[in-house]
Design an enzyme around this catalytic site. Structure first.
Site, PDB file in Angstrom:
ATOM      1  N   HIS A  65       0.842  -1.209   0.000  1.00 35.65           N
ATOM      2  CA  HIS A  65       0.000   0.000   0.000  1.00 35.65           C
ATOM      3  C   HIS A  65       0.873   1.254   0.000  1.00 35.65           C
ATOM      4  O   HIS A  65       1.890   1.334   0.692  1.00 35.65           O
ATOM      5  CB  HIS A  65      -1.032  -0.013   1.121  1.00 35.65           C
ATOM      6  CG  HIS A  65      -0.554   0.265   2.510  1.00 35.65           C
ATOM      7  ND1 HIS A  65      -0.401   1.543   2.998  1.00 35.65           N
ATOM      8  CD2 HIS A  65      -0.233  -0.553   3.547  1.00 35.65           C
ATOM      9  CE1 HIS A  65      -0.023   1.487   4.263  1.00 35.65           C
ATOM     10  NE2 HIS A  65       0.115   0.226   4.622  1.00 35.65           N
ATOM     11  N   GLU A 209      -5.288   1.702   2.132  1.00 35.88           N
ATOM     12  CA  GLU A 209      -5.182   0.607   3.103  1.00 35.88           C
ATOM     13  C   GLU A 209      -5.502   1.090   4.508  1.00 35.88           C
ATOM     14  O   GLU A 209      -6.169   0.406   5.287  1.00 35.88           O
ATOM     15  CB  GLU A 209      -3.760   0.013   3.062  1.00 35.88           C
ATOM     16  CG  GLU A 209      -3.595  -1.292   3.856  1.00 35.88           C
ATOM     17  CD  GLU A 209      -3.160  -1.094   5.299  1.00 35.88           C
ATOM     18  OE1 GLU A 209      -3.144  -2.087   6.043  1.00 35.88           O
ATOM     19  OE2 GLU A 209      -2.848   0.043   5.715  1.00 35.88           O
ATOM     20  N   ASP A 232       3.808  -5.448   4.072  1.00 40.87           N
ATOM     21  CA  ASP A 232       3.496  -4.317   4.946  1.00 40.87           C
ATOM     22  C   ASP A 232       4.401  -4.400   6.168  1.00 40.87           C
ATOM     23  O   ASP A 232       5.046  -5.436   6.404  1.00 40.87           O
ATOM     24  CB  ASP A 232       2.015  -4.366   5.361  1.00 40.87           C
ATOM     25  CG  ASP A 232       1.446  -2.987   5.711  1.00 40.87           C
ATOM     26  OD1 ASP A 232       2.224  -2.087   6.061  1.00 40.87           O
ATOM     27  OD2 ASP A 232       0.215  -2.837   5.637  1.00 40.87           O
ATOM     28  N   HIS A 319       3.209   4.180  13.114  1.00 41.81           N
ATOM     29  CA  HIS A 319       2.298   5.333  13.163  1.00 41.81           C
ATOM     30  C   HIS A 319       2.835   6.451  14.063  1.00 41.81           C
ATOM     31  O   HIS A 319       2.117   7.024  14.881  1.00 41.81           O
ATOM     32  CB  HIS A 319       0.873   4.911  13.575  1.00 41.81           C
ATOM     33  CG  HIS A 319       0.177   4.140  12.485  1.00 41.81           C
ATOM     34  ND1 HIS A 319      -1.177   3.938  12.431  1.00 41.81           N
ATOM     35  CD2 HIS A 319       0.673   3.512  11.387  1.00 41.81           C
ATOM     36  CE1 HIS A 319      -1.487   3.235  11.355  1.00 41.81           C
ATOM     37  NE2 HIS A 319      -0.371   2.958  10.713  1.00 41.81           N
TER      38      HIS A 319
HETATM   39 ZN   LIG Z   1       0.647  -0.340   6.572  1.00 42.42          ZN
END
Ligand SMILES: [Zn+2]
Length: 352
Positions: A65, A209, A232, A319
């Site tokens: 993604h 995604e 990923d 993140h």
């Molecule tokens: Zn990811």
């Protein structure tokens, strides 16, 4: 790492791509893959599909993604400060004190997210966890009118992009999730394209995604592969405070992760492991009893079902502004995917 693939990785990391706003990064992908793909298409959802051997009967799809978590502008307050909604899963604590970029029609505009200084926080405020809706973006505007001249409702926002190399082949950047995985699927196609292939290889730069695996769903339907492998990031567990009893042992620099579990086709998994052994590619084995929160989830249940695997890149601080990976891990992951497709005769049966 050769200079062209390395430049490509840095371009990806420098290009904004919040979910729904992937056009700039897809342009970078299209320009790069045109040198070695037989066919490059973009579907109506925005997925870019680079294919080698489009006429082969056995179709293998790689999904990486291209979208990253971000924000989008929702409101101007009377003093020229901006409010935003998030795109994807943010921890508000990670945003406080960050340099941001608003991607306006007239180019990137610097902004910051902060809150009042600790000296001015009440005892009660110090104990509270900050909520996203309490944060604002400051672009230095004099007033609301000036802010509205510069920014439009719906303009996307990212952390300030950039890249930092560290000791031992490690590197950090915002949106390593999943630009490093996107790099792997494209690099695997590039390496495989130089070899003899008996199957069709579809490297897909999937969109959206982070808001629910949406690009993998649409592109897997379109490509209609028998085998699908998502790439990923996954949580590295080699830093303090993470419970290895559930997450397993995953360290940066020890190779890509191959998960077992119900989201994975056992024939694909065993083949990936056999190739690692044969080609001496370092790797780490993990297990998960759940449907994965990445593209492998959507690919597995596309149409009448796809033989699905996942090759995951160990990542610390997912993140956040400092997502950290090992450059060796992504190099090994690209090798693994390339060797996987090169090893196929085209007559394999992946029925479990
Ligand atoms: Zn990811």
């Amino acid at each position: 790492m050769d200079s062209a693939p390395r430049d490509f990785l840095l371009r990806l990391l420098d290009t904004p791509s919040p979910s729904g706003y992937e056009r700039p990064i897809q342009e970078v992908v299209r320009a790069y893959v045109s040198d070695f793909a037989d066919r490059v298409t973009t579907d109506l959802h925005g997925n870019v599909i680079a294919c080698k051997n489009p006429t082969a009967k056995l179709r293998v799809m790689f999904a990486g993604h291209c979208d990253q978590i971000g924000m989008l502008i929702t409101h101007f307050n009377d003093n020229g400060f901006l409010h935003a909604q998030t795109i994807g899963g943010w921890d508000a604590q990670q945003l406080i004190g960050q340099r941001m970029t608003i991607w306006t029609a007239n180019g990137p505009l610097p902004a910051v997210i902060a809150r009042k200084p600790i000296h001015l926080l009440t005892d009660e405020e110090r104990k509270q966890v900050v909520k996203l809706e309490d944060l604002w973006l400051d672009i230095g505007a004099k007033n609301k009118d000036e802010a509205k001249e510069l920014v439009r409702i719906g303009d996307p926002v990212t952390l300030k992009l950039g890249y930092q190399e560290m000791k031992n082949g490690l590197a950090n950047s915002p949106a390593m999730d999943n630009k490093c995985g996107l790099w792997v699927v494209i690099e695997a196609l590039r390496r495989a394209a130089q070899r003899d292939l008996k199957c069709g290889v579809y490297a897909v730069s999937t969109v959206a995604e982070e808001i629910g695996l949406r690009g993998a769903q649409t592109s897997a339907f379109g490509v209609d592969p028998q085998v699908g492998i998502a790439v990923d990031v996954t949580h590295a567990t080699d830093c303090p405070t993470i419970d290895k009893r559930q997450q397993g042992d995953v360290a940066l620099g020890l190779g890509p992760v191959i998960p077992r579990g119900p989201n994975m086709n056992p024939v694909v998994v065993e083949r990936l492991l056999a190739i690692c052994k044969q080609k001496e590619i370092p790797h780490q084995l993990t297990a998960s009893g759940k449907a994965q929160s990445n593209d492998s989830n959507a690919i597995q249940i596309s149409r009448a079902g796809v033989a699905t695997g996942l090759v995951a890149i160990p990542n610390r601080y997912m993140h956040s502004a400092v997502e950290m990976i090992s450059l060796e891990d992504i190099d090994h992951a690209a090798d693994l995917l390339a060797e996987f497709v090169v090893s196929l005769s085209g007559d394999e049966d992946f029925t479990p």
